[in-house]
Write a protein that holds these residues in place. Structure first.
Motif, PDB file in Angstrom:
ATOM      1  N   VAL A   1     -27.298 -39.164 -28.019  1.00 57.06           N
ATOM      2  CA  VAL A   1     -28.466 -38.278 -27.893  1.00 57.06           C
ATOM      3  C   VAL A   1     -29.116 -38.406 -26.514  1.00 57.06           C
ATOM      4  N   LEU A   2     -29.146 -39.623 -25.979  1.00 57.03           N
ATOM      5  CA  LEU A   2     -29.757 -39.830 -24.665  1.00 57.03           C
ATOM      6  C   LEU A   2     -28.794 -39.494 -23.527  1.00 57.03           C
ATOM      7  N   ALA A   3     -27.515 -39.800 -23.703  1.00 56.80           N
ATOM      8  CA  ALA A   3     -26.558 -39.603 -22.612  1.00 56.80           C
ATOM      9  C   ALA A   3     -26.179 -38.145 -22.429  1.00 56.80           C
ATOM     10  N   LEU A   4     -26.172 -37.362 -23.494  1.00 64.10           N
ATOM     11  CA  LEU A   4     -25.723 -35.976 -23.385  1.00 64.10           C
ATOM     12  C   LEU A   4     -26.628 -35.129 -22.497  1.00 64.10           C
ATOM     13  N   PRO A   5     -27.945 -35.084 -22.727  1.00 67.66           N
ATOM     14  CA  PRO A   5     -28.787 -34.296 -21.808  1.00 67.66           C
ATOM     15  C   PRO A   5     -28.821 -34.866 -20.396  1.00 67.66           C
ATOM     16  N   LEU A   6     -28.816 -36.207 -20.281  1.00 73.11           N
ATOM     17  CA  LEU A   6     -28.805 -36.814 -18.951  1.00 73.11           C
ATOM     18  C   LEU A   6     -27.508 -36.477 -18.222  1.00 73.11           C
ATOM     19  N   GLY A   7     -26.393 -36.546 -18.919  1.00 73.70           N
ATOM     20  CA  GLY A   7     -25.124 -36.183 -18.303  1.00 73.70           C
ATOM     21  C   GLY A   7     -25.063 -34.725 -17.911  1.00 73.70           C
ATOM     22  N   ALA A   8     -25.642 -33.846 -18.744  1.00 69.68           N
ATOM     23  CA  ALA A   8     -25.664 -32.425 -18.407  1.00 69.68           C
ATOM     24  C   ALA A   8     -26.466 -32.173 -17.134  1.00 69.68           C
ATOM     25  N   LEU A   9     -27.617 -32.834 -17.017  1.00 68.82           N
ATOM     26  CA  LEU A   9     -28.430 -32.668 -15.814  1.00 68.82           C
ATOM     27  C   LEU A   9     -27.702 -33.183 -14.571  1.00 68.82           C
TER      28      LEU A   9
ATOM     29  N   ALA B   1     -26.481 -31.019 -11.431  1.00 70.03           N
ATOM     30  CA  ALA B   1     -26.955 -31.402 -10.095  1.00 70.03           C
ATOM     31  C   ALA B   1     -25.788 -31.613  -9.134  1.00 70.03           C
ATOM     32  N   ARG B   2     -24.666 -32.088  -9.653  1.00 65.59           N
ATOM     33  CA  ARG B   2     -23.513 -32.303  -8.778  1.00 65.59           C
ATOM     34  C   ARG B   2     -22.893 -30.989  -8.306  1.00 65.59           C
ATOM     35  N   LEU B   3     -23.234 -29.886  -8.957  1.00 66.58           N
ATOM     36  CA  LEU B   3     -22.765 -28.569  -8.538  1.00 66.58           C
ATOM     37  C   LEU B   3     -23.775 -27.863  -7.645  1.00 66.58           C
ATOM     38  N   SER B   4     -24.857 -28.555  -7.299  1.00 65.75           N
ATOM     39  CA  SER B   4     -25.898 -27.942  -6.492  1.00 65.75           C
ATOM     40  C   SER B   4     -25.378 -27.520  -5.122  1.00 65.75           C
ATOM     41  N   GLU B   5     -25.970 -26.470  -4.585  1.00 70.54           N
ATOM     42  CA  GLU B   5     -25.612 -26.013  -3.244  1.00 70.54           C
ATOM     43  C   GLU B   5     -26.274 -26.853  -2.161  1.00 70.54           C
ATOM     44  N   HIS B   6     -27.224 -27.692  -2.531  1.00 69.41           N
ATOM     45  CA  HIS B   6     -27.885 -28.579  -1.578  1.00 69.41           C
ATOM     46  C   HIS B   6     -27.023 -29.829  -1.399  1.00 69.41           C
ATOM     47  N   ALA B   7     -26.537 -30.035  -0.220  1.00 67.29           N
ATOM     48  CA  ALA B   7     -25.571 -31.103   0.050  1.00 67.29           C
ATOM     49  C   ALA B   7     -26.154 -32.485  -0.233  1.00 67.29           C
ATOM     50  N   VAL B   8     -27.418 -32.698   0.125  1.00 67.54           N
ATOM     51  CA  VAL B   8     -28.020 -34.015  -0.072  1.00 67.54           C
ATOM     52  C   VAL B   8     -28.068 -34.361  -1.557  1.00 67.54           C
ATOM     53  N   LEU B   9     -28.536 -33.420  -2.368  1.00 68.86           N
ATOM     54  CA  LEU B   9     -28.613 -33.660  -3.812  1.00 68.86           C
ATOM     55  C   LEU B   9     -27.216 -33.838  -4.390  1.00 68.86           C
ATOM     56  N   ARG B  10     -26.293 -32.984  -3.999  1.00 70.42           N
ATOM     57  CA  ARG B  10     -24.937 -33.045  -4.549  1.00 70.42           C
ATOM     58  C   ARG B  10     -24.260 -34.370  -4.230  1.00 70.42           C
TER      59      ARG B  10
ATOM     60  N   GLY C   1     -23.440 -37.393  -6.799  1.00 71.39           N
ATOM     61  CA  GLY C   1     -22.028 -37.772  -6.869  1.00 71.39           C
ATOM     62  C   GLY C   1     -21.822 -39.257  -6.645  1.00 71.39           C
ATOM     63  N   THR C   2     -22.547 -39.819  -5.705  1.00 71.10           N
ATOM     64  CA  THR C   2     -22.449 -41.265  -5.456  1.00 71.10           C
ATOM     65  C   THR C   2     -22.948 -42.060  -6.654  1.00 71.10           C
ATOM     66  N   LEU C   3     -24.063 -41.621  -7.231  1.00 69.89           N
ATOM     67  CA  LEU C   3     -24.613 -42.301  -8.408  1.00 69.89           C
ATOM     68  C   LEU C   3     -23.623 -42.259  -9.572  1.00 69.89           C
ATOM     69  N   ILE C   4     -23.028 -41.103  -9.812  1.00 74.27           N
ATOM     70  CA  ILE C   4     -22.063 -40.961 -10.906  1.00 74.27           C
ATOM     71  C   ILE C   4     -20.852 -41.854 -10.674  1.00 74.27           C
ATOM     72  N   ASP C   5     -20.335 -41.859  -9.468  1.00 74.52           N
ATOM     73  CA  ASP C   5     -19.163 -42.682  -9.165  1.00 74.52           C
ATOM     74  C   ASP C   5     -19.457 -44.169  -9.345  1.00 74.52           C
ATOM     75  N   CYS C   6     -20.650 -44.584  -8.947  1.00 73.39           N
ATOM     76  CA  CYS C   6     -21.020 -45.997  -9.100  1.00 73.39           C
ATOM     77  C   CYS C   6     -21.142 -46.382 -10.577  1.00 73.39           C
ATOM     78  N   CYS C   7     -21.780 -45.521 -11.367  1.00 80.85           N
ATOM     79  CA  CYS C   7     -21.953 -45.830 -12.790  1.00 80.85           C
ATOM     80  C   CYS C   7     -20.621 -45.840 -13.522  1.00 80.85           C
ATOM     81  N   ARG C   8     -19.709 -44.970 -13.132  1.00 79.55           N
ATOM     82  CA  ARG C   8     -18.397 -44.945 -13.781  1.00 79.55           C
ATOM     83  C   ARG C   8     -17.531 -46.128 -13.363  1.00 79.55           C
ATOM     84  N   ALA C   9     -17.774 -46.651 -12.173  1.00 81.85           N
ATOM     85  CA  ALA C   9     -16.932 -47.742 -11.668  1.00 81.85           C
ATOM     86  C   ALA C   9     -17.299 -49.092 -12.273  1.00 81.85           C
ATOM     87  N   VAL C  10     -18.535 -49.242 -12.729  1.00 81.46           N
ATOM     88  CA  VAL C  10     -18.989 -50.522 -13.285  1.00 81.46           C
ATOM     89  C   VAL C  10     -18.584 -50.609 -14.756  1.00 81.46           C
TER      90      VAL C  10
END
Length: 292
Positions: free
Chosen positions: A82-90, A94-103, A107-116
């Motif tokens: 229940v908590l991970a689904l909306p957070l993952g959707a957001l 956000a990773r598809l954003s046209e703003h390079a800084v946000l994207r 992307g770095t945050l996602i890669d770090c969380c998946r690597a641990v």
């Protein structure tokens, strides 16, 4: 057979006999291995009736150990989903954003969380709750397990969401822009509803992974989930570890079968209520990383 011959030559009579012989030899080897394991268990007195009788004769095994453990497993998995689904959707959007800084930041945050490893996230959360919060020691294992599962699976679900949206035909977005819809409207009203159908198989796989990962908290944080009950049952009913593991494994299988059946029916219902997009999103054999 004609359709298959496009990919490889159809087996002839000799090849079919050879394949049948190999299959029979494999089955015989498997049966021999099963008999050998049963013999070892019998020699160690693990197949004795007194090891298995508590599960059919003593209701306290179920009311005091197995059913509470199953309830805690379902509770932790449900909270994490229940908590991970909306957070993952957001995060995925956000990773598809046209703003390079946000994207790039997301992307770095996602890669770090998946690597641990998820177990490391649980242990880290346990230390944080112990040092910097007022969470009681009784509730800390549940909080730590759910936190670790949410952090890890939100990152995985973010990639599933991103892959599901990318898998949609580009014409969907172009058509929405042509009628004057804004970016947020396109995402909420056009892309996400259609991507749900493509994401359901991967989401089902990840739900099964979440259920199984709750066992990590039971072994390392003394979280009172299903697998953790093996030690308690074995301590109270004469060292019947093999029997306890077998019953717990069957409960895990039954639980995951129920979840996959419900997910399959939901997928079928969604598929009937919406026109198919032709896109699919799957996961790797480990259930960890999505493939677009």
């Amino acid at each position: 057979m004609k359709a298959l011959s496009v990919l490889y030559d159809a087996p002839g009579p000799r090849a079919r006999r050879r394949n049948l012989l190999c299959s029979l030899l494999f089955l015989l080897a498997l049966a021999a291995a099963a008999l050998w394991v049963l013999k070892l268990l019998g020699d160690k007195n693990q197949l004795a009736a007194e090891k298995w009788n508590p599960f059919v004769e003593d209701s306290r095994v179920w009311t005091e150990f197995l059913l509470p453990g199953l309830l805690h497993t379902v509770q932790a998995a449900a909270l994490a989903l229940v908590l991970a689904l909306p957070l993952g959707a957001l995060l995925g959007i956000a990773r598809l954003s046209e703003h390079a800084v946000l994207r790039r930041s997301v992307g770095t945050l996602i890669d770090c969380c998946r690597a641990v490893p998820v177990l490391m996230l649980m242990l880290l959360a346990n230390e944080v709750y112990a040092r910097f919060s007022d969470v009681t020691p009784q509730m800390r294992p549940l909080y730590s397990v759910v936190t670790g599962l949410v952090v890890f699976n939100a990152a995985v679900l973010a990639e599933i969401v991103r892959a599901g949206i990318i898998a949609l035909p580009r014409g969907q977005s172009d058509a929405a822009r042509a009628i004057g819809m804004r970016k947020g409207q396109i995402m909420a009203s056009v892309l996400l509803p259609q991507a749900v159908t493509a994401m359901l198989p991967a989401l089902t796989t990840q739900l099964v992974v979440i259920v199984k990962d709750t066992a990590l908290g039971g072994e390392m944080l003394a979280f009172d989930e299903l697998l953790h009950q093996v030690r308690l049952i074995s301590a109270n009913y004469g060292a019947n570890t093999i029997a306890s593991f077998t019953v717990v494994a069957l409960l895990f299988i039954l639980l995951n079968l129920v979840l996959t059946t419900l997910a399959a029916r939901t997928e079928s219902w969604v598929g009937r209520s919406r026109s198919s997009t032709g896109a699919t999103v799957t996961t790797s054999p480990t259930g960890r990383a999505p493939l677009a």
